[in-house]
Design a protein around this motif. Structure first.
Motif, short mmCIF file in Angstrom:
data_model
loop_
_atom_site.label_atom_id
_atom_site.label_comp_id
_atom_site.label_asym_id
_atom_site.label_seq_id
_atom_site.Cartn_x
_atom_site.Cartn_y
_atom_site.Cartn_z
N ASP A 182 0.85 -1.16 0.08
CA ASP A 182 -0.03 -0.10 0.10
C ASP A 182 0.93 1.27 -0.09
O ASP A 182 0.79 2.19 -0.90
CB ASP A 182 -0.85 0.06 1.35
CG ASP A 182 -1.91 -1.03 1.17
OD1 ASP A 182 -2.47 -1.66 0.07
OD2 ASP A 182 -2.63 -1.49 2.28
N ARG A 183 1.96 1.29 0.82
CA ARG A 183 2.64 2.57 1.19
C ARG A 183 3.52 2.69 -0.27
O ARG A 183 3.79 3.84 -0.61
CB ARG A 183 3.67 2.22 2.29
CG ARG A 183 4.40 3.42 2.46
CD ARG A 183 5.06 3.56 3.77
NE ARG A 183 6.32 4.34 3.70
CZ ARG A 183 6.84 4.81 4.83
NH1 ARG A 183 6.65 4.05 6.19
NH2 ARG A 183 8.15 5.45 4.73
N SER A 264 1.21 3.34 7.01
CA SER A 264 0.11 2.63 6.27
C SER A 264 -1.08 2.01 7.31
O SER A 264 -0.54 1.49 8.45
CB SER A 264 0.29 1.48 5.26
OG SER A 264 1.08 0.57 6.04
#
Length: 486
Positions: A182-183, A264
């Motif tokens: 995600d990050r 995140s």
């Protein structure tokens, strides 16, 4: 009848199955007994579920054609419902927990052991039937429940006979990987799967091979090209930093991981879970070389919902380490019981691969005692058979395994039989011994030692190879042979 006798099937076993005897079976039994005793000390109760379940209850490889034959052994009952042999001990636990949830003390802590079956292509070290021994906690969402399972895995390996520092439990959580992706801006499902597959090859390909698979791809020695995840240089750097965290201790690893996944939502959740697992493991006395955080562990991340752990055996020698691979694993699976109830039920567990662990312990020569046969009472005379049986019974009543030879061979063949059985001693009772109320005891252990060329002159003087003793002294004389070590 004579025609039927001509129909002779070939003596063969099915592919992917093994015949186990002697040392293998005794080693497996010792592992299960030791690990089960340990589980009970930790407050886990035993559970035994049937060997087969309804196929839909197992929740894997469900029938989409005429029979569910992909991965499981299945058959149709007389009510036309499909039944399948269990492929692990966890799916039956989920069914049991859902069926009896209202009457169980919660969290429900159970252990189980037994055979499981997988209808897969067999290969080296990969069998279609094997033993597992599991412990699971159902109904607790605390990370400390994961830590307890991990600590039991550490203690269980020691109880099973793994030498000190001969194994390590590697710990990860899918939340860290999700947070990393995600990050890093990796959102496409196929790309995330490619990253997962690349990480899973770290042990085999090393950092350079993984880096290639994270990028454009990798050309192997055979000339075959594997397409990569096509990450950018910055994304590849983040993944590689993520993977190097395993070289640090648990506390230091958390700091490294925070640099690449912190910020995140899932990453922060994963870091919090691992921090609590670390604290609990420290309280339980589990050192950082017994259980460590390793982001490269990706076993079943599509199945597990949180922490995952894997036990790896390592045989340390004077020059190098021999890695014997995974002999167990587990993790948190909060969605399994929900298949039946519709409500998420937290659960975590660990499974020992008993059969594989037994093979590994033998390969490691982990202090396993050789399987010894019974004391053999030699049969000289059919008229004296009652006397032979009385002698064997006397030994057995004293706790010494014993048998009377029941073949029809002579003395030489009987001694060969005793030697093949790895008998510690043979009892010889002829006419003279019967009249005198004595027995002659032949020390077969000593004979094997001397035959191997050992220098045991001092020991030989203390343990004569053959002795004749009064009948009432037989038990103690035999016990001295059975219990003695050179």
């Amino acid at each position: 009848m004579s025609d039927l006798l001509e129909i002779r099937p070939e003596a063969r076993k099915a592919r992917g199955l093994v015949d186990r005897r002697g040392r293998d079976l005794i080693t497996e039994r010792r592992i299960i007994t030791a690990v089960a005793d340990m589980y009970e000390r930790w407050g886990f109760e035993p559970l035994d579920t049937p060997a087969f379940e309804y196929a839909d209850a197992l929740g894997k490889f469900l029938p989409d054609a005429d029979r569910p034959n992909e991965g499981v052994f299945a058959f149709q009952d007389d009510d036309e419902q499909w039944l399948a042999m269990r492929y692990d001990l966890t799916a039956p636990l989920a069914r049991f927990a859902a069926e009896h949830w209202q009457t169980l003390a919660k969290p429900y802590r159970r252990y189980a052991f037994g055979p499981v079956w997988r209808n897969e292509k067999p290969g080296p070290g990969r069998f279609r039937e094997f033993l597992q021994c599991d412990a699971d906690t159902v109904g607790s969402d605390r990370p400390e429940a994961d830590a307890e399972i991990i600590a039991m895995a550490v203690e269980g390996l020691t109880a099973a006979g793994v030498p000190q520092r001969g194994a390590v439990i590697k710990i990860n959580t899918r939340k860290l990987l999700n947070g990393l992706l995600d990050r890093s801006g990796v959102s496409e499902a196929s790309q995330r799967l490619a990253v997962l597959r690349a990480i899973d090859k770290l042990d085999r390909l090393g950092p350079d091979g993984v880096r290639d698979l994270l990028g454009k791809g990798r050309l192997d020695d055979s000339g075959a090209f594997t397409k990569g995840a096509d990450l950018s240089g910055e994304q590849i750097g983040a993944v590689m930093t993520f993977l190097t965290a395993s070289t640090a201790g648990r506390s230091s690893a958390l700091g490294v991981l925070a640099e690449v996944v912190g910020g995140s939502t899932e990453g922060d959740q994963g870091l919090e879970e691992l921090a609590r697992i670390d604290a609990a493991l420290s309280g339980l006395g589990v050192s950082e070389d017994q259980a460590l955080f390793d982001p490269s562990v990706v076993r079943g991340l599509e199945y597990y919902t949180g922490a995952v752990f894997e036990a790896e055996l390592i045989l340390r020698g004077p020059v190098e380490s021999l890695r014997l691979g995974s002999i167990g694993g587990g993790g948190r699976y909060d969605d399994l019981v929900a298949r039946f109830t519709g409500e998420r039920t937290p659960a975590t567990g660990f499974s020992f691969g008993v059969s594989r662990l037994a093979v590994a312990l033998q390969a490691m020569d982990a202090g396993l005692a050789a399987v010894r046969g019974p004391v053999v009472v030699v049969a000289f005379d059919e008229a004296a058979m009652p006397e032979y049986f009385a002698v064997a019974a006397q030994l057995r009543q004293a706790g010494i395994p014993a048998e009377v030879y029941l073949g029809r061979s002579g003395l030489k063949a009987q001694m060969k039989y005793a030697d093949r059985r790895m008998s510690p001693a043979a009892i010889l009772i002829g006419e003279d011994e019967i009249k005198a109320g004595t027995v002659t005891i032949k020390d077969l252990d000593l004979g094997r030692e001397l035959a191997a060329g050992s220098d045991l002159q001092t020991w030989k003087a203390e343990r004569p190879g053959q002795q004749t003793v009064p009948r009432d002294q037989m038990v103690e004389a035999v016990r001295a042979i059975v219990s003695a070590t050179p």
